[in-house]
Design a protein around this motif. Structure first.
Motif, mmCIF file in Angstrom:
data_model
loop_
_atom_site.group_PDB
_atom_site.id
_atom_site.type_symbol
_atom_site.label_atom_id
_atom_site.label_comp_id
_atom_site.label_asym_id
_atom_site.label_seq_id
_atom_site.Cartn_x
_atom_site.Cartn_y
_atom_site.Cartn_z
ATOM 1 N N GLY A 88 0.773 -1.345 -0.028
ATOM 2 C CA GLY A 88 -0.056 -0.067 0.169
ATOM 3 C C GLY A 88 0.813 1.195 -0.028
ATOM 4 O O GLY A 88 0.589 2.327 0.559
ATOM 5 N N ILE A 89 1.929 1.143 -0.626
ATOM 6 C CA ILE A 89 2.890 2.503 -0.762
ATOM 7 C C ILE A 89 2.790 2.942 -1.832
ATOM 8 O O ILE A 89 3.081 2.280 -2.972
ATOM 9 N N ASP A 90 2.474 4.356 -2.033
ATOM 10 C CA ASP A 90 2.453 4.984 -3.361
ATOM 11 C C ASP A 90 3.705 5.502 -3.910
ATOM 12 O O ASP A 90 3.956 5.372 -5.270
ATOM 13 N N ARG A 91 4.594 6.108 -3.212
ATOM 14 C CA ARG A 91 5.753 6.876 -3.572
ATOM 15 C C ARG A 91 6.826 6.644 -2.767
ATOM 16 O O ARG A 91 6.687 6.487 -1.590
ATOM 17 N N VAL A 92 8.099 6.606 -3.522
ATOM 18 C CA VAL A 92 9.213 6.280 -2.644
ATOM 19 C C VAL A 92 10.506 6.992 -2.985
ATOM 20 O O VAL A 92 10.524 7.501 -4.065
#
Length: 292
Positions: A88-92
Motif C-alpha cells: 500500500g505504498i504509493d511513492r518512494v
C-alpha cells in the motif's frame, strides 16, 4: 542473528523477503549483484527514526526465491512495484547500489509518478566500463566454471588463507568483505543460475550493455543524489560526473578513499547525506506534471 525481522510476501507464486522498519517518507533500498538486504541493514537504525525504511532481497538473492524467469532491470523494477502495491505504498525515494542503481533508474523510467527522488550509489548503467571479473561471467562456459570456483573446497581454502593473513595483521576492507559474502552465496545451482542471468542481462564481454543515458534525458526531472567512492575498482567514479552532466537536479557526493561500497565504508556519513538530501529536496514534480 538478524537485527531485524525478515518478512515475506508471495508475488506471482514466489516468495520475496524484505525488511520494513520505521514511519514517514519511504526509502526503498535496492542492493547490487550478489548482494542482499544485509548490505543495507546497518543503516536502518540510522534512518528509521523519521523514515520508513524498506529493504528487499531481489529475486535470485538473499532469502528470496530464485525462480526461473526474468532477471532484467525491468523485471526487477516490476517486482518492486508489485511489492509496493502489496504494502500500500504509493511513492518512494529509491536508493540503489551498483545493479540496484540501474534498477532504480529503470523503475523511475517505467513508473515516474511513484518516485520522489533517486539516490544512486556506485551505480551501474551510467557507462560502459566495469571490472573484468563481472565481464568474465558473461563468457561462454562460465556456467561450468562457476560451480568449481564456488565449490565448498575452494571457499574453504580461501577462508583458511584469510585466517592466516589475519594473524599477521591483515584486515579485509568493506569491498572484500561484501564481495566475499556474496560469493559464498553461490554454493547452490539456483543461486548460480540467477547470478548468471542477472549479470548477463546488463553486461556483455565488452562491459555494461545497458545505458541510462539513452532514456534519462527524456524522463521527468527528479532530484538525484549520486554517491561514489574515489577508489571504486568495480565501476569507475568518473561515471558520476558524466551522469551529473546528463541529468538536471543532480548532486554528487564523492567519498574519498572509499571503494565500491561507500555506504559500508562510511555508514554514518552516508546516512547523514541521504537524510539531508531527502530533507532539502521536494520530490513530487512528476506528479505535478502528470496532473497538469
Amino acid at each position: 542473528m538478524e537485527p531485524f525481522t525478515v518478512r515475506h510476501v508471495t508475488l506471482h507464486g514466489h516468495e520475496l523477503s524484505y525488511l520494513d522498519s520505521g514511519k514517514g517518507e519511504v526509502l526503498l533500498f535496492i542492493h547490487g549483484i550478489l548482494g542482499s538486504h544485509r548490505n543495507w541493514s546497518h543503516l536502518i537504525d540510522r534512518l528509521d527514526d523519521n523514515h520508513r525504511v524498506l529493504v528487499p532481497d531481489l529475486f535470485g538473492h538473499g532469502h528470496s526465491a530464485k525462480p526461473m524467469g526474468d532477471y532484467s532491470l525491468g523485471g526487477h523494477a516490476a517486482t518492486l512495484r508489485d511489492l509496493l502495491d502489496r504494502l500500500g505504498i504509493d511513492r518512494v525515494t529509491l536508493v540503489g547500489h551498483s545493479l540496484g542503481g540501474g534498477i532504480a533508474m529503470e523503475f523511475y523510467y517505467l513508473f515516474p509518478e511513484r518516485v520522489e527522488r533517486l539516490v544512486l550509489v556506485a551505480s551501474g548503467g551510467l557507462g560502459r566500463e566495469v571490472n573484468p571479473i563481472l565481464r568474465s561471467a558473461t563468457l561462454p562456459g562460465a556456467e561450468y566454471v562457476l560451480p568449481v570456483i564456488a565449490s565448498r573446497w575452494v571457499r574453504g581454502r580461501a577462508e583458511s588463507a584469510g585466517r592466516l593473513l589475519s594473524k599477521v595483521g591483515w584486515k579485509p576492507g568493506s569491498d572484500i568483505t561484501a564481495i566475499w559474502q556474496g560469493f559464498t552465496s553461490l554454493g547452490d545451482g539456483e543461486s548460480r543460475r540467477a547470478f548468471l542471468a542477472t549479470t548477463r542481462s546488463v553486461i556483455d564481454p565488452g562491459g555494461q550493455s545497458v545505458s541510462a543515458h539513452d532514456y534519462l534525458p527524456d524522463a521527468c526531472p527528479v532530484p538525484t543524489l549520486i554517491v561514489w567512492g574515489s577508489r571504486d575498482r568495480m565501476i569507475p567514479a568518473w561515471h558520476a560526473i558524466s551522469a551529473q552532466q546528463a541529468m538536471s537536479q543532480c548532486r554528487v557526493e564523492l567519498f574519498q578513499g572509499a571503494g565500491h561500497f561507500p555506504h559500508l565504508d562510511e555508514p554514518d556519513r552516508f546516512a547523514d547525506v541521504v537524510r539531508d538530501f531527502v530533507a532539502s529536496t521536494r520530490g513530487d514534480q512528476c506528479s505535478d506534471a502528470a496532473g497538469a
